[in-house]
Scaffold this active site. Sequence first.
Site, mmCIF file in Angstrom:
data_model
loop_
_atom_site.group_PDB
_atom_site.id
_atom_site.type_symbol
_atom_site.label_atom_id
_atom_site.label_comp_id
_atom_site.label_asym_id
_atom_site.label_seq_id
_atom_site.Cartn_x
_atom_site.Cartn_y
_atom_site.Cartn_z
ATOM 1 N N GLY A 192 -10.991 29.253 28.433
ATOM 2 C CA GLY A 192 -9.613 28.939 28.043
ATOM 3 C C GLY A 192 -9.623 28.263 26.685
ATOM 4 N N ILE A 194 -9.959 25.027 25.739
ATOM 5 C CA ILE A 194 -11.035 24.067 25.449
ATOM 6 C C ILE A 194 -12.373 24.800 25.326
ATOM 7 C CG2 ILE A 194 -12.351 22.091 26.339
ATOM 8 C CD1 ILE A 194 -9.794 20.998 27.517
ATOM 9 N N VAL A 247 -19.060 31.662 39.664
ATOM 10 C CA VAL A 247 -20.031 30.592 39.441
ATOM 11 C C VAL A 247 -20.479 30.050 40.791
ATOM 12 C CG1 VAL A 247 -20.360 28.287 38.458
ATOM 13 C CG2 VAL A 247 -19.058 30.003 37.190
ATOM 14 N N ASP A 322 2.013 16.186 30.652
ATOM 15 C CA ASP A 322 1.029 16.833 31.526
ATOM 16 C C ASP A 322 1.191 16.457 33.006
ATOM 17 O OD1 ASP A 322 -0.028 17.762 29.179
ATOM 18 O OD2 ASP A 322 -2.073 17.033 29.538
ATOM 19 N N ALA A 330 0.605 18.886 23.928
ATOM 20 C CA ALA A 330 1.100 17.627 23.362
ATOM 21 C C ALA A 330 2.537 17.781 22.857
ATOM 22 C CB ALA A 330 0.183 17.189 22.228
ATOM 23 N N HIS A 454 4.872 35.320 -2.677
ATOM 24 C CA HIS A 454 3.722 36.197 -2.891
ATOM 25 C C HIS A 454 2.753 35.527 -3.856
ATOM 26 C CE1 HIS A 454 1.305 39.775 -3.420
ATOM 27 N NE2 HIS A 454 1.329 39.531 -4.728
HETATM 28 P P1 NAI Z 1 -7.268 26.599 30.432
HETATM 29 O O1 NAI Z 1 -6.290 26.689 31.552
HETATM 30 O O2 NAI Z 1 -6.849 26.894 29.048
HETATM 31 O O3 NAI Z 1 -8.523 27.555 30.736
HETATM 32 C C1 NAI Z 1 -9.297 27.439 31.892
HETATM 33 C C2 NAI Z 1 -10.089 28.723 32.082
HETATM 34 O O4 NAI Z 1 -11.051 28.504 33.096
HETATM 35 C C3 NAI Z 1 -9.227 29.900 32.505
HETATM 36 O O5 NAI Z 1 -9.521 31.005 31.704
HETATM 37 C C4 NAI Z 1 -9.631 30.106 33.956
HETATM 38 O O6 NAI Z 1 -9.540 31.453 34.355
HETATM 39 C C5 NAI Z 1 -11.077 29.632 33.957
HETATM 40 N N1 NAI Z 1 -11.572 29.176 35.248
HETATM 41 C C6 NAI Z 1 -10.930 28.388 36.146
HETATM 42 N N2 NAI Z 1 -11.734 28.145 37.192
HETATM 43 C C7 NAI Z 1 -12.913 28.774 36.969
HETATM 44 C C8 NAI Z 1 -14.144 28.868 37.670
HETATM 45 N N3 NAI Z 1 -14.326 28.251 38.842
HETATM 46 N N4 NAI Z 1 -15.142 29.608 37.125
HETATM 47 C C9 NAI Z 1 -14.969 30.224 35.933
HETATM 48 N N5 NAI Z 1 -13.831 30.160 35.229
HETATM 49 C C10 NAI Z 1 -12.802 29.433 35.722
HETATM 50 O O7 NAI Z 1 -7.881 25.114 30.574
HETATM 51 P P2 NAI Z 1 -8.768 24.252 29.572
HETATM 52 O O8 NAI Z 1 -9.394 25.094 28.535
HETATM 53 O O9 NAI Z 1 -9.630 23.425 30.453
HETATM 54 O O10 NAI Z 1 -7.695 23.344 28.888
HETATM 55 C C11 NAI Z 1 -6.950 22.416 29.666
HETATM 56 C C12 NAI Z 1 -5.573 22.190 29.116
HETATM 57 O O11 NAI Z 1 -5.652 21.552 27.868
HETATM 58 C C13 NAI Z 1 -4.815 23.477 28.938
HETATM 59 O O12 NAI Z 1 -3.593 23.353 29.620
HETATM 60 C C14 NAI Z 1 -4.584 23.595 27.466
HETATM 61 O O13 NAI Z 1 -3.306 24.063 27.183
HETATM 62 C C15 NAI Z 1 -4.776 22.166 26.949
HETATM 63 N N6 NAI Z 1 -5.392 22.236 25.625
HETATM 64 C C16 NAI Z 1 -4.655 22.687 24.583
HETATM 65 C C17 NAI Z 1 -5.220 22.831 23.334
HETATM 66 C C18 NAI Z 1 -4.398 23.405 22.239
HETATM 67 O O14 NAI Z 1 -3.180 23.434 22.355
HETATM 68 N N7 NAI Z 1 -5.003 23.894 21.157
HETATM 69 C C19 NAI Z 1 -6.615 22.471 23.083
HETATM 70 C C20 NAI Z 1 -7.315 22.092 24.257
HETATM 71 C C21 NAI Z 1 -6.699 21.967 25.473
#
Ligand code: NAI
Length: 475
Positions: A192, A194, A247, A322, A330, A454
């Site tokens: 995802g 992160i 996993v 959240d 955020a 441009h």
């Molecule tokens: P995420 O929800 O973006 O991604 C989690 C991923 O893990 C998904 O693709 C899911 O299918 C996978 N997953 C879940 N359980 C699993 C398992 N048991 N085995 C393998 N894969 C599995 O969550 P993430 O990346 O942890 O981020 C958390 C939150 O923080 C999100 O809601 C995100 O929006 C926010 N965030 C936002 C950022 C931004 O706006 N740039 C930067 C970092 C985080």
Amino acid sequence: MSKQFDVIVIGGGPGGYIAAIRAAQLGKNVACVDEWKNAKGGPAPGGTCTNVGCIPSKALLQSSEHFEQASHHFADHGITVKGLSMDAAKMVARKDAVVKQNNDGILYLFKKNKVSFFHGRASFARAVEGGYEIKVAGAAEETLVGQQIIVATGSNARALPGAAFDESMVLSNEGALALTAVPKKLGLIGSGVIGLEMGSVWRRLGAEVTILEGLPEFLGAVDQQIAKEAHKAFVKQGLKIELGVKVGEVKVGKKGVSVAWTSAKGEVQTLDVDKLIVSIGRVPNTTGLNAEAVGLKLDERGAIVVDADCQTNLPGVWAVGDVVRGPMLAHKAEEEGVAVAERIAGQHGHVNFNTIPWVIYTSPEIAWVGRTEQQLKADGVAYKAGTFPFLANGRARALGDTTGMVKMLADAATDEILGVHIVGPMASELIAECVMAMEFRASSEDIARICHAHPSLSESTKEAALAVDKRTLNF
Ligand code: NAI
């Protein structure tokens, strides 16, 4: 004697501190309670975003991108670098300094707006006449009474069952941002937001990165044409992404972590890494809030139940960010914080959930607003699509970064923009124009008729709008 406030905000992250400032601007007597501590035990308001999320990750993404550019891309510009080296500890120290500037900035803003800040953990004590009694434990031991309470306690990383975070071998976002040496082999569970951002940082700095993702589709929530383009770029850069995996057991040793996993084809495999980052989503944080003392309703995920206006089941108690439903972003928390403060002041605060932008700060960046092509198909909406590749954009060529495209989706009958999806350079900045266009319910023709500077990357947005009507000028 308890201290009396019109509004008490619990949590000083982007939802909480912004709500506190807005309520103070509207003439309310406001307290904000936050327990986050810096390395010296002092206050570090700003929540996950400032301390272990948005801000520090962008600092490390920038540092690692500079290194990547110097290592691989300066040569294209005729620049030779000899004896290039990288000091991960210094990068992390710079990141810490950036975080501190933001912590101090929030404390300054509290002073400027006359928000009373309390450094400690707040919990509900009881309902009292015309409000709620809030206990503060920690550096500031206080009893506060507020007529209105805004809960903005954020979220925590979700752990993989059987692999608790120790922040030394099995890392959440916190540990992933604090590594002071580059692991030789880095594993990530979850591709995802992160997973991709942290995987990119440590790959650029030299780690061999493998990401294990449970879903068969890469970035399932993203427009799939954009996701495919991004996937291609990440794989080319050297990120190893395994989709559709299951996993299994995670064994944590002194020197490394061993992850048993089954591939989409059913092959049983083992991934041996020096460090493992688990990024499988986050869970709402209500630990220690003592919600039961006042009967504050939580759902089965532990999120505070709110209506569309962020009102909880209790009169005068609101919750934002959240810790409630909706995307954990955020800027979504900030918008809810502002809207709640305005509602408390008798105004009509509003958040448009249809125009909240998303950004993934990888390289290429991914950004979008509105519905994806797959969502429009599922909703049975007739649409027109226009795409424009950065390959045909003069500024992108000059930058030396022509990966990706802008894709615009508009209603087939009315031409109203329904979604814009970008993968490519500065997508995080380009998306702002598209958010504004959607907020004003613009048509693709509106964007196509606007004069764009441009040469600029933003011309690609205009060209994508022209492409909706099949009349791009430069492709
Ligand atoms: P995420 O929800 O973006 O991604 C989690 C991923 O893990 C998904 O693709 C899911 O299918 C996978 N997953 C879940 N359980 C699993 C398992 N048991 N085995 C393998 N894969 C599995 O969550 P993430 O990346 O942890 O981020 C958390 C939150 O923080 C999100 O809601 C995100 O929006 C926010 N965030 C936002 C950022 C931004 O706006 N740039 C930067 C970092 C985080």
